[in-house]
Motif scaffolding. Structure first.
Motif, PDB file in Angstrom:
ATOM      1  N   ALA A 142       0.826  -1.208   0.000  1.00  0.00           N
ATOM      2  CA  ALA A 142       0.000   0.000   0.000  1.00  0.00           C
ATOM      3  C   ALA A 142       0.860   1.258   0.000  1.00  0.00           C
ATOM      4  N   ILE A 143       1.982   1.216   0.720  1.00  0.00           N
ATOM      5  CA  ILE A 143       2.864   2.392   0.791  1.00  0.00           C
ATOM      6  C   ILE A 143       3.714   2.527  -0.476  1.00  0.00           C
ATOM      7  N   THR A 144       4.316   1.439  -0.926  1.00  0.00           N
ATOM      8  CA  THR A 144       5.171   1.528  -2.115  1.00  0.00           C
ATOM      9  C   THR A 144       4.362   1.822  -3.382  1.00  0.00           C
ATOM     10  N   GLY A 145       3.068   1.525  -3.340  1.00  0.00           N
ATOM     11  CA  GLY A 145       2.231   1.770  -4.516  1.00  0.00           C
ATOM     12  C   GLY A 145       1.709   3.186  -4.634  1.00  0.00           C
ATOM     13  N   LEU A 146       1.927   4.014  -3.625  1.00  0.00           N
ATOM     14  CA  LEU A 146       1.395   5.381  -3.649  1.00  0.00           C
ATOM     15  C   LEU A 146       1.785   6.183  -4.895  1.00  0.00           C
ATOM     16  N   PRO A 147       3.049   6.112  -5.344  1.00  0.00           N
ATOM     17  CA  PRO A 147       3.421   6.911  -6.532  1.00  0.00           C
ATOM     18  C   PRO A 147       2.666   6.516  -7.804  1.00  0.00           C
ATOM     19  N   GLU A 148       2.086   5.317  -7.831  1.00  0.00           N
ATOM     20  CA  GLU A 148       1.397   4.843  -9.033  1.00  0.00           C
ATOM     21  C   GLU A 148      -0.056   5.330  -9.113  1.00  0.00           C
ATOM     22  N   ILE A 149      -0.593   5.846  -8.023  1.00  0.00           N
ATOM     23  CA  ILE A 149      -2.006   6.222  -7.990  1.00  0.00           C
ATOM     24  C   ILE A 149      -2.221   7.536  -8.743  1.00  0.00           C
ATOM     25  N   ARG A 150      -3.232   7.542  -9.594  1.00  0.00           N
ATOM     26  CA  ARG A 150      -3.537   8.734 -10.382  1.00  0.00           C
ATOM     27  C   ARG A 150      -4.955   9.222 -10.114  1.00  0.00           C
ATOM     28  N   MET A 151      -5.103  10.522 -10.143  1.00  0.00           N
ATOM     29  CA  MET A 151      -6.407  11.155  -9.979  1.00  0.00           C
ATOM     30  C   MET A 151      -7.219  10.977 -11.267  1.00  0.00           C
ATOM     31  N   PRO A 152      -8.530  11.229 -11.216  1.00  0.00           N
ATOM     32  CA  PRO A 152      -9.359  11.062 -12.415  1.00  0.00           C
ATOM     33  C   PRO A 152      -8.897  11.885 -13.619  1.00  0.00           C
ATOM     34  N   ASP A 153      -8.226  13.033 -13.377  1.00  0.00           N
ATOM     35  CA  ASP A 153      -7.771  13.859 -14.496  1.00  0.00           C
ATOM     36  C   ASP A 153      -6.411  13.429 -15.038  1.00  0.00           C
ATOM     37  N   GLY A 154      -5.838  12.373 -14.469  1.00  0.00           N
ATOM     38  CA  GLY A 154      -4.596  11.840 -14.997  1.00  0.00           C
ATOM     39  C   GLY A 154      -3.349  12.194 -14.207  1.00  0.00           C
ATOM     40  N   GLN A 155      -3.387  13.256 -13.423  1.00  0.00           N
ATOM     41  CA  GLN A 155      -2.203  13.600 -12.632  1.00  0.00           C
ATOM     42  C   GLN A 155      -2.059  12.632 -11.462  1.00  0.00           C
ATOM     43  N   THR A 156      -0.847  12.502 -10.945  1.00  0.00           N
ATOM     44  CA  THR A 156      -0.634  11.583  -9.839  1.00  0.00           C
ATOM     45  C   THR A 156      -1.269  12.128  -8.569  1.00  0.00           C
ATOM     46  N   LEU A 157      -1.633  11.213  -7.692  1.00  0.00           N
ATOM     47  CA  LEU A 157      -2.179  11.612  -6.394  1.00  0.00           C
ATOM     48  C   LEU A 157      -1.160  12.459  -5.641  1.00  0.00           C
ATOM     49  N   LEU A 158       0.098  12.021  -5.652  1.00  0.00           N
ATOM     50  CA  LEU A 158       1.127  12.764  -4.932  1.00  0.00           C
ATOM     51  C   LEU A 158       1.312  14.161  -5.516  1.00  0.00           C
ATOM     52  N   GLY A 159       1.264  14.266  -6.834  1.00  0.00           N
ATOM     53  CA  GLY A 159       1.369  15.575  -7.465  1.00  0.00           C
ATOM     54  C   GLY A 159       0.216  16.480  -7.075  1.00  0.00           C
ATOM     55  N   PHE A 160      -0.987  15.899  -7.023  1.00  0.00           N
ATOM     56  CA  PHE A 160      -2.171  16.654  -6.610  1.00  0.00           C
ATOM     57  C   PHE A 160      -2.012  17.164  -5.184  1.00  0.00           C
ATOM     58  N   LEU A 161      -1.593  16.276  -4.275  1.00  0.00           N
ATOM     59  CA  LEU A 161      -1.457  16.660  -2.874  1.00  0.00           C
ATOM     60  C   LEU A 161      -0.392  17.739  -2.686  1.00  0.00           C
ATOM     61  N   LYS A 162       0.687  17.651  -3.464  1.00  0.00           N
ATOM     62  CA  LYS A 162       1.750  18.645  -3.355  1.00  0.00           C
ATOM     63  C   LYS A 162       1.301  20.030  -3.811  1.00  0.00           C
ATOM     64  N   GLN A 163       0.281  20.085  -4.673  1.00  0.00           N
ATOM     65  CA  GLN A 163      -0.237  21.358  -5.161  1.00  0.00           C
ATOM     66  C   GLN A 163      -1.283  21.974  -4.225  1.00  0.00           C
ATOM     67  N   CYS A 164      -1.724  21.216  -3.246  1.00  0.00           N
ATOM     68  CA  CYS A 164      -2.782  21.713  -2.358  1.00  0.00           C
ATOM     69  C   CYS A 164      -2.275  22.858  -1.482  1.00  0.00           C
ATOM     70  N   ASN A 165      -3.168  23.800  -1.197  1.00  0.00           N
ATOM     71  CA  ASN A 165      -2.816  24.934  -0.342  1.00  0.00           C
ATOM     72  C   ASN A 165      -2.678  24.522   1.115  1.00  0.00           C
ATOM     73  N   ALA A 166      -3.414  23.473   1.510  1.00  0.00           N
ATOM     74  CA  ALA A 166      -3.358  22.991   2.893  1.00  0.00           C
ATOM     75  C   ALA A 166      -3.773  21.535   2.922  1.00  0.00           C
ATOM     76  N   LEU A 167      -3.198  20.777   3.855  1.00  0.00           N
ATOM     77  CA  LEU A 167      -3.535  19.368   4.062  1.00  0.00           C
ATOM     78  C   LEU A 167      -3.749  19.148   5.557  1.00  0.00           C
ATOM     79  N   THR A 168      -4.968  18.739   5.937  1.00  0.00           N
ATOM     80  CA  THR A 168      -5.262  18.491   7.348  1.00  0.00           C
ATOM     81  C   THR A 168      -5.776  17.062   7.502  1.00  0.00           C
ATOM     82  N   PRO A 169      -4.928  16.150   8.031  1.00  0.00           N
ATOM     83  CA  PRO A 169      -5.374  14.763   8.190  1.00  0.00           C
ATOM     84  C   PRO A 169      -6.210  14.572   9.447  1.00  0.00           C
ATOM     85  N   ASN A 170      -7.067  13.554   9.389  1.00  0.00           N
ATOM     86  CA  ASN A 170      -7.853  13.105  10.544  1.00  0.00           C
ATOM     87  C   ASN A 170      -8.609  14.249  11.218  1.00  0.00           C
TER      88      ASN A 170
END
Length: 335
Positions: A142-170
């Motif tokens: 699950a952890i090593t596969g994170l870089p492979e996950i893509r959002m519906p628009d084609g960009q990577t999940l990690l790329g999307f998260l890095k572009q976010c203005n803020a991230l608040t978990p839990n």
């Protein structure tokens, strides 16, 4: 003034499945160690199967390690992170194996990262060592596969998260009141993308049939209504709120549409089910267990965390003895 029901999707599903299960989970369970029955039910509420556990490990690791690193723009070495996640899981497994949660002092620290109660330890259920090894393999994947996950628009999940203005978990403190209900969901990750809210729900199910849209709609509704409470800021439009279900095992992202119709349908359901709960619970501060009927669905009973305590209380006229219950569990597990 009518009292408020602490409403959440899990509790409503329990109520539909079995009134008695709802009673155990929502009304009887308590950290209070002065009442042995309430404490035991609380431990059963926290108890997990091996399948549930590996999902919660990855979820907690995302919250405490991965998301903070992304927020700080740190370099991510996923092989090393996977090692760390497995080590984290091993600490939890040992915590449960040693039954530290039963210690009056150490057991109080339920917010500790290594806190864990597994059914194989609490109820003595049989298991094979390869099941534990497989859990660690799944956690690593699950952890090593994170870089492979893509959002519906084609960009990577990690790329999307890095572009976010803020991230608040839990996020678990946001609460809104809807008629007789106080709604306070747990949001795995609340982000701001282009200063608009994004709700992300981490999932680790291998099922292709499971539908998690309801939970995401509830989270979206709370975000929407919470914004309305802030008179200094412009309300969100429904389409401003994005809802994503990210399956870390299947490495997929599914977007759930948040619309006015869906929000209103959920409000109607919350109003209806909260009234049902109020009628069931009555006016008593401490409802009687006899007022909550069990289910006749044997399939539901077999996978219920409260099966052992429910059966024990049925057989003993709702009288509880800690030692006798422990012996009862041993006998039923070996039968």
């Amino acid at each position: 003034m009518t009292k408020k029901v602490q409403w959440d999707n899990t509790a409503v599903n329990m109520l539909r499945e079995c009134n008695r299960k709802y009673y155990f989970s929502q009304l009887l369970a308590s950290k209070n160690r002065s009442n042995p029955l309430q404490r035991k039910v609380h431990e059963l509420k926290k108890m997990q199967t091996l399948s549930m556990w590996q999902g919660s490990v990855v979820d907690k690791f995302m919250e405490t390690v991965i998301i903070p690193k992304i927020s700080k723009k740190e370099t991510l070495d996923f092989d090393s992170l996977a090692d760390e996640a497995v080590e984290f899981a091993q600490k939890q497994f040992d915590y449960s194996r040693q039954r530290i949660y039963t210690d009056p002092i150490a057991g109080k620290l339920e917010t500790a990262l290594d806190f864990c109660i597994l059914d194989i330890h609490e109820q003595g259920k049989s298991y094979e060592e390869n099941e534990i090894a497989e859990a660690y393999i799944n956690i690593r994947a699950a952890i090593t596969g994170l870089p492979e996950i893509r959002m519906p628009d084609g960009q990577t999940l990690l790329g999307f998260l890095k572009q976010c203005n803020a991230l608040t978990p839990n996020v678990f403190t946001w609460k809104v009141e809807i008629e007789h209900a106080a709604v306070k969901p747990q949001i795995d990750l609340l982000a701001q993308y282009n200063w608009k809210p994004v709700v992300i729900d981490w999932k680790l199910s291998r099922s292709y049939l499971a539908d998690y849209s309801r939970q995401l709609i509830i989270c979206g509704l709370v975000v929407f209504l919470k914004r309305l409470e802030n008179k200094d800021k412009q309300p969100y439009a429904y389409e401003d709120i994005q809802l994503f279900e990210v399956n870390l095992f299947k490495r997929t992202v599914k977007q759930h549409e948040f619309t006015e119709e869906r929000a209103n349908d959920m409000i109607d359901e919350i109003n209806l089910t909260s009234r049902d709960i109020l009628l069931l619970r009555g006016e008593d501060e401490e409802p009687d267990i006899d007022d909550f009927e069990g289910t006749d669905n044997d399939g539901s009973c077999k996978i219920c965390s409260y099966r052992s305590i429910c059966a024990y209380l049925y057989l003993n006229n709702n009288s509880y003895d800690e030692k006798a219950f422990a012996e009862f569990v041993q006998v039923t597990q070996s039968a």
